[in-house]
Scaffold this active site. Structure first.
Site, PDB file in Angstrom:
ATOM      1  N   ASP A  46      17.353 -27.926 -25.820  1.00  0.00           N
ATOM      2  CA  ASP A  46      18.655 -28.439 -25.397  1.00  0.00           C
ATOM      3  C   ASP A  46      19.468 -28.774 -26.643  1.00  0.00           C
ATOM      4  O   ASP A  46      18.972 -28.755 -27.765  1.00  0.00           O
ATOM      5  CB  ASP A  46      18.509 -29.628 -24.462  1.00  0.00           C
ATOM      6  N   ASP A  86      14.243 -27.513 -15.417  1.00  0.00           N
ATOM      7  CA  ASP A  86      13.326 -28.332 -16.216  1.00  0.00           C
ATOM      8  C   ASP A  86      13.417 -29.764 -15.730  1.00  0.00           C
ATOM      9  O   ASP A  86      14.429 -30.173 -15.161  1.00  0.00           O
ATOM     10  CB  ASP A  86      13.706 -28.296 -17.701  1.00  0.00           C
TER      11      ASP A  86
END
Length: 375
Positions: free
Chosen positions: A92, A266
């Site tokens: 990320d 996720d």
């Protein structure tokens, strides 16, 4: 294989199944990505994570840049070698974590200056620095830097954050450059407001990315509102590229997202729950700390093939949790990650067979029945 590609093999309603190809291996979709925040999926060895059926892990730019540092990881061969995981990794951008530091940050057009939660040191993240950190980490899928406002928020605030994120998306694209074998995903923002989501999707498509994420959900709006956005948001994104719903979620969130056209997800929930004595099973959630399990010789789930269920009783799992033994978190995390991967495998098979509706009905029917009765 030297490049990133995505192939769809079947559809059932809006749900899709296929595969993402990367130089480090194939990712079967729909895919659930276990979260390895600080270069580890807590309580799990990398080979154990792979044994659950995971094709890809998620790493966290914010945490890794603070400790041990992206430059150090780069010198040591990159994140794959550092953590002994030879399959794909998605990182990320750090934007979500910085959002959570609202009291410790200063946001400008250039980027975000913030204080480390570790030692109070000052740091700066921008689209350019986020791209450089993720390059040093060596992740296969890189996320554009964005601002993710917490909900609820005013429409004005959501519009401001979305448009800043789109300007940052262009800067992320420019800074990412040409990296064969690596992919850059843009992130749609706009909260729960449809016209902002539409504006965001058009901006991202005009920039052009290898995949597209739906951000700004699972941040306090509730499942009904989240599904309300997904009812249209996935259709705003290119059909031929992966769609990634960030930070989701509980098993029924995951199933509902796939029904609405999501390809990747996720969440820290299966590993975090495992460390706190909570197991996710076909019959719903089991709190292993409850006294009802103390004398129960049965497994968590008699049909589950994970080590926790094939080798240990509820009584043992109850005991080691109460005794604060490390094996408790290890076994329950393995079980939870295995269960999530079984959900994904079941949906992939059902979509390929055109039987997702009946699979989902069975999924909910089993959960609605609740846990097995106490002895």
């Amino acid at each position: 294989m030297s490049r990133f590609s995505f192939t769809l093999s079947a559809r059932d309603g809006r749900a899709r199944t296929g595969a993402i190809s990367t130089p480090r291996g194939e990712i079967r979709t729909p895919a659930f990505m276990p979260v390895g925040t600080a270069a580890t999926v807590k309580a799990m060895m990398p080979e154990s994570v792979r044994a659950t059926g995971a094709d890809i892990l998620l790493g966290n730019t914010y945490h890794l840049m603070l400790r041990p540092g992206a430059e150090r990881i780069g010198r040591l061969g990159g994140l794959h070698e550092f953590m002994n995981w030879d399959r794909p990794i998605l990182t990320d951008s750090g934007g979500f974590q910085v959002m959570s530091l609202a009291d410790l940050r200063k946001l400008t057009e250039d980027g975000v200056t913030f204080s480390s939660h570790v030692d109070g040191s000052r740091h700066f993240l921008s689209p350019e620095t986020s791209m450089e950190i993720q390059r040093q980490l060596g992740s296969d899928i890189v996320m554009a830097f964005d601002e993710c406002p917490a909900l609820p928020a005013t429409e004005e605030r959501q519009a401001e954050a979305m448009r800043l994120s789109m300007r940052w998306a262009q800067r992320s694209r420019d800074a990412f450059g040409d990296r064969p074998g690596h992919a850059l995903f843009g992130i749609m923002q706009g909260g729960v407001i449809r016209h902002l989501r539409e504006e965001s999707a058009e901006a991202l498509k005009s920039i052009g990315f290898d995949g597209y994420a739906i951000g700004g959900l699972a941040v306090g709006e509730g499942q009904e509102a989240m599904f309300g956005v997904l009812d249209y948001a996935t259709d705003l994104l290119p059909e031929e590229q992966p769609r990634y719903l960030m930070g989701v979620g509980k098993p029924d969130d995951v199933v509902g997202a796939v029904q609405r056209g999501v390809d990747m997800m996720d969440c820290v929930l299966p590993s975090r729950s495992g460390r706190t004595g909570q197991a996710w099973t076909r019959r719903g959630q089991v709190n292993i700390k409850n006294a009802r399990h103390a004398d129960d010789p049965r497994p968590l789930d008699e049909d589950c093939k994970c080590p926790a269920c094939t080798g240990y009783s509820r009584a043992y799992l109850h005991h080691v949790f109460r005794a604060n033994e490390m094996i408790s978190g290890m076994l329950l995390t393995w079980h939870n990650l295995h269960y999530y991967q079984q959900i994904m495998d079941g949906m992939r098979r059902a979509i390929a067979a055109g039987q997702l509706t009946s699979w989902v009905e069975d999924f909910h029917r089993m959960r609605d029945g609740g846990d097995i009765p106490p002895l």
